[in-house]
Design a protein around this motif. Structure first.
Motif, PDB file in Angstrom:
ATOM      1  N   GLU A   1       0.852  -1.190   0.000  1.00 19.03           N
ATOM      2  CA  GLU A   1       0.000   0.000   0.000  1.00 19.03           C
ATOM      3  C   GLU A   1       0.887   1.240   0.000  1.00 19.03           C
TER       4      GLU A   1
ATOM      5  N   GLY B   1      -1.332   4.292   3.986  1.00 21.51           N
ATOM      6  CA  GLY B   1      -1.655   3.413   5.096  1.00 21.51           C
ATOM      7  C   GLY B   1      -2.856   2.549   4.741  1.00 21.51           C
ATOM      8  N   VAL B   2      -2.867   1.302   5.148  1.00 20.84           N
ATOM      9  CA  VAL B   2      -3.987   0.428   4.816  1.00 20.84           C
ATOM     10  C   VAL B   2      -5.257   0.927   5.499  1.00 20.84           C
TER      11      VAL B   2
ATOM     12  N   GLU C   1       3.194  -1.256   4.225  1.00 21.08           N
ATOM     13  CA  GLU C   1       2.650   0.070   3.961  1.00 21.08           C
ATOM     14  C   GLU C   1       3.748   1.002   3.461  1.00 21.08           C
ATOM     15  N   HIS C   2       3.315   2.162   2.931  1.00 20.28           N
ATOM     16  CA  HIS C   2       4.235   3.180   2.422  1.00 20.28           C
ATOM     17  C   HIS C   2       5.194   2.588   1.390  1.00 20.28           C
TER      18      HIS C   2
END
Length: 936
Positions: A106, A109-110, A240-241
């Motif tokens: 992602e 952020g999810v 994430e990120h």
């Protein structure tokens, strides 16, 4: 301050809500009190991170000392996108045991960071069986998660759908009829009953409603995070990120993904990026076309309202284009404008989820606000918390986009879920997981498949035009043969100007303008030039074009009709050796190794025996075939052929899409042979040029015209595939020479009526990926003894041994008055001896029968709900009814194509039946010929 004084104080609060002075005056006139501190999230300069074409910028870690998560060097499946759809796919892959081999990345952020950007409806009210079943599964899954103690915010409050006019109520009655078939519990309500379910309502203008008690509301963000946590528990790794930079393919399949955190090799890639799906599609070579466009979409939130019932249903006033629900003590409302407002016209899409939210536009929202306050007057006394402008993306036809990308194998897409992502997410996660892990799923998806589009649909300017209109369709009445007004005059045959001048009223299929019918009245504009007219039905009863189609139908049956077939999909197959025959024998269930000049009608089956394509093949020479398929198959067929072409044939067989190279003109009717004979030197007698054969002819002064002795309607006639440079000449010669035979233009509606009466099935309407030849009277087109084992053979052999569980039938409605009764438009329930047994597929008025004619499938379901084999005796022994908008009409059933009474009997035409169930019926053409014509 519990109340907001008007005047200066009101202006100050309004300013903080993004409301200008003119908008404020309008709101004060409506009586809505403003109390707001939140505005659309304007991105800070530091947060202004955007992605432009082929360029992503990753987020930095929140804590400078925190290291960004590392990605593995390999994952079997990479899911790109941590929204609710990607989370659902990850969860379902985990359930299938693929969790440890799945990676979800992602860019932010999810779960998203926009708690104000979704309505949270989990409802079943969808326009098609496929969409409804996916939504139904999603709701059941949310209930299961709730029962297991996971946070979802689920409340089963029911949905109340309001109607302001007769046509909307008719659509509700049609939905109520379908509810039996679709397993949905719903109830038609009077206006007073609507108010009993929601006391907030004003009944002004309300004709009634539809109540769906099992619908509910939830918190999409909680559902998403529950999916994520369950996916983690099942072994899915989530990073994430981490943004995708490029998707690499090898030999036509996904191979590797470059990310801002490193490269990852993989077998499958799933684009679940929603808002960014089109841009992510550009990060591969070839580009994966995901036609989506961002538009503004508003949600209005009030401050908490005292004594607001927490079980207030989700209310949709379709004709007012609004909806509202209770949400944690306050009201959440929104709607769909007639014309959406476009954003990001420069094509630059923001990366940050916060930047997706625009400042509110009260001028654009005011029409919906008027409707909301009209429907619920008590909202005038509510305090406004905020109006959010959370951008959403829509596809060109306002449907979801699913499936394997036609450009790259093992690249899957799930996007375009509109504003109802939570209603779709569970079902989408399941079917995508099925496609990845099993290669098929439990429901036919062709109406949602990404291969329903062409490259033109991904054109940014086309999307800008079309997607202004698409969101508004979400709440419009689903009239039969509905047409878009935008994105028109795009694909046109060379004879389009002549057709328009002749009075054509057009429909659009795959971007192609094709005449639906012809109306010589009011065909010119104020300057005396031919007008472009779009066909409209806008009724569930007798359509306004009925009489026009009747005259065209009679011309095709009694004289000559001339129709534009140019939109049909056309492919050429050829090879140096016999490889092209081997390929088609493998792909097709019929025997294609026939005499040169023969035409073969065949299915391309999937491993389960269902139709992936239904087409005609003309053998032009020993090693050259031309394929004709339905218009909507132009992308889909090529994708299927390329995917299933054996490796040893890939470099030896050429397949070319020649759809745009040929103009197709069909002449049909008893005088068509005489007319064509006057324009060519070739002998067209039945002995020389029999039914279901092909010849290359000179027509007029033109040469190289591919002529097929079929019409796809059951009428005598020919389809001429004309190189575009000759099209106008050939059309003019045909039309001029046909005057003495009273030739008349015929549109799609007339040829459709002809084929329904003759019991001809079409792919995408009667046939789909779950329909087999044995179920629809085409077993004689399946050659089990071919030297090559074709796709689906074993499944069809098993079905032949066990018997079919449903059968294709034709039903003629008795005691139906086409002038006053509601018409059948497809999807009506069929009853046998009072028991529901199936649904209609294609329907229409039979101008020879002078009755409504319905095609559809009949099942044999016992009292325990088990499906039994269906036989001819079972079908013919029952008493049938078809339910049309709540009214049942007695019907006569036919198993085989009827011989219609005609003033001009023709042995060729009458000998051929498209639908039959005995293999020995295949050789029905008794005409002597020097061609083999027994393998249609």
């Amino acid at each position: 301050m519990h109340k907001l004084l008007r005047g200066v104080a009101c202006c100050q609060h309004a300013a903080s809500s993004g409301v200008n002075a003119n908008q404020l005056q309008h709101l004060q006139h409506l009586g809505l009190r403003l109390l707001s501190t939140a505005t659309g999230h304007a991105a800070d300069a530091a947060d202004e991170q955007v992605l432009s074409k082929r360029k992503f910028k990753p987020h930095e870690a929140v804590d400078p000392n925190e290291k960004l998560a590392k990605v593995p060097s390999h994952a079997r499946v990479i899911i790109c996108g941590g929204g609710i759809t990607g989370a659902s796919v990850a969860y379902h892959l985990g359930l299938q045991g693929w969790g440890a081999e799945t990676l979800l990345i992602e860019q932010d952020g999810v779960g998203g960071e926009l708690p104000w950007s979704a309505c949270g409806l989990a409802g079943r009210f969808e326009p098609s069986y496929t969409e409804l079943k996916l939504a139904e599964y999603s709701i059941d899954l949310i209930k299961q998660l709730t029962d297991r103690g996971l946070p979802t915010g689920w409340k089963q409050v029911g949905s109340l759908n309001l109607a302001r006019n007769f046509d909307r109520m008719t659509s509700f009655h049609r939905m109520k009829s379908l509810a039996v078939a679709w397993g949905m519990n719903c109830e038609i309500l009077t206006p007073e009953q609507c108010q009993q379910h929601c006391s907030l309502l004003s009944l002004d203008g309300i004709e009634g409603g539809l109540w769906i008690p099992e619908d509910g509301v939830c918190d999409p963000h909680l559902v998403c995070h529950s999916f994520i946590e369950e996916a983690r528990r099942l072994g899915v790794r989530i990073v994430e990120h981490c943004a995708v930079k490029k998707i690499h393919s090898e030999h036509g399949k996904v191979a590797r993904v470059e990310t801002t955190s490193g490269d990852i090799s993989c077998e499958y890639f799933v684009n679940c990026t929603g808002f960014w799906a089109r841009e992510v599609g550009t990060l591969s070579k070839p580009v994966v076309k995901v036609p989506l466009k961002a538009v503004e979409h508003h949600y209005l939130h009030t401050k908490p309202i005292e004594q607001l019932d927490p079980n207030t249903p989700f209310v949709r006033d379709f004709d007012g284009r609004i909806f509202f629900r209770e949400c944690e003590g306050h009201i959440l409302a929104g709607g769909y404008e007639r014309e959406a407002k476009m954003v990001y016209e420069d094509g630059v899409i923001p990366l940050s989820q916060k930047a997706r939210q625009y400042p509110p536009d009260w001028d654009h929202f005011h029409e919906l606000l008027d409707a909301l306050l009209h429907r619920v007057p008590s909202f005038r006394d509510a305090y406004l918390d905020r109006l959010t402008n959370s951008l959403q993306v829509f596809s060109p036809d306002c449907k979801w986009i699913l499936g394997e990308a036609p450009e790259i194998q093992n690249y899957y897409v799930a996007a375009g879920n509109k504003t109802m992502g939570v209603s779709a997410s569970g079902g989408i996660g399941r079917v995508l997981t099925d496609l990845i892990t099993k290669g098929s799923t439990y429901i036919d998806l062709h109406i949602l498949d990404i291969s329903r589009f062409l490259g033109l649909h991904n054109n940014r300017k086309f999307l800008r035009d079309r997607c202004k209109e698409a969101p508004g369709k979400h709440f419009e009445i689903n009239y039969p043969f509905d047409e878009f007004q935008t994105g028109r005059n795009l694909r046109m045959s060379p004879i389009y100007p002549q057709l328009k001048e002749a009075g054509a009223v057009f429909g659009q299929s795959m971007g192609y303008e094709r005449p639906n019918y012809f109306d010589t009245n009011d065909k010119q504009d104020e300057f005396g030039l031919p007008r472009f007219r779009i066909s409209q039905t806008r009724t569930f009863g007798k359509p306004p074009w009925f009489d026009h189609v009747a005259t065209e139908y009679r011309a095709c049956r009694e004289r000559i009709g001339i129709a534009d077939y140019s939109s049909f999909t056309k492919y050429d197959f050829w090879s140096k050796g016999n490889e092209v025959v081997d390929l088609l024998q493998y792909l097709c269930s019929n025997d294609v190794d026939v005499a040169v000049g023969s035409i073969i009608h065949t299915g391309m089956q999937n491993p389960n025996g269902g139709y992936e394509n239904d087409c005609s093949l003309a053998r032009l020479s020993e090693r050259h075939y031309m394929m004709i398929a339905p218009t909507i198959q132009q992308t889909r067929s090529m994708s299927w052929i390329r995917k299933h072409m054996p490796e040893h044939l890939r470099a030896k067989v050429n397949v070319a899409d020649v759809t745009s190279m040929y103009t197709a003109i069909c002449i049909l009717g008893p005088y068509s042979r005489i007319l064509l004979s006057e324009l060519t030197d070739t002998d067209l007698t039945a002995k020389s040029f029999p039914f279901f054969t092909y010849k290359e002819l000179d027509v007029g002064l033109a040469d190289g015209i591919r002529v097929l002795n079929i019409t796809h309607t059951g009428e005598l006639g020919y389809v001429l595939y004309i190189p575009n440079e000759y099209a106008l000449h050939v059309y003019s010669r045909l039309h001029q020479a046909g005057q003495k035979y009273q030739i008349q233009h015929a549109g799609y509606y007339a040829t459709r009526a002809l084929r329904i009466e003759k019991f001809y099935a079409f792919w995408g309407q009667d046939l789909d990926t779950f329909t087999t030849p044995l179920e629809c009277g085409r077993s004689w087109r399946v050659k089990f003894n071919k030297p090559i084992d074709f796709i689906g053979r074993s499944a069809l052999l098993k079905q032949r041994e066990e018997g079919v569980k449903r059968m294709y039938v034709q039903l003629l409605l008795n005691d139906h008055d086409h002038e006053v009764d509601m018409w059948c438009w497809g999807g009506e329930p069929i009853y046998r001896d009072g028991v529901y047994v199936g649904m209609t597929t294609t329907t229409g008025y039979g101008y020879t029968f002078e009755k409504q004619v319905c095609l559809g499938f009949v099942r044999n379901i016992d009292e325990q709900g088990q499906e039994l084999a269906v036989s001819n005796e079972y079908v013919l022994s029952g008493h049938y009814e078809v339910e049309v908008a709540g009214v049942r009409f007695e019907a006569k059933v036919n198993l085989h194509s009827p011989n219609l009474p005609t003033k001009f009997p023709d042995r060729e035409r009458e000998a051929y039946h498209a639908t039959r169930d005995k293999p020995d019926q295949a050789d029905l053409l008794s005409f002597s010929s020097n061609l083999t014509v027994t393998r249609q």
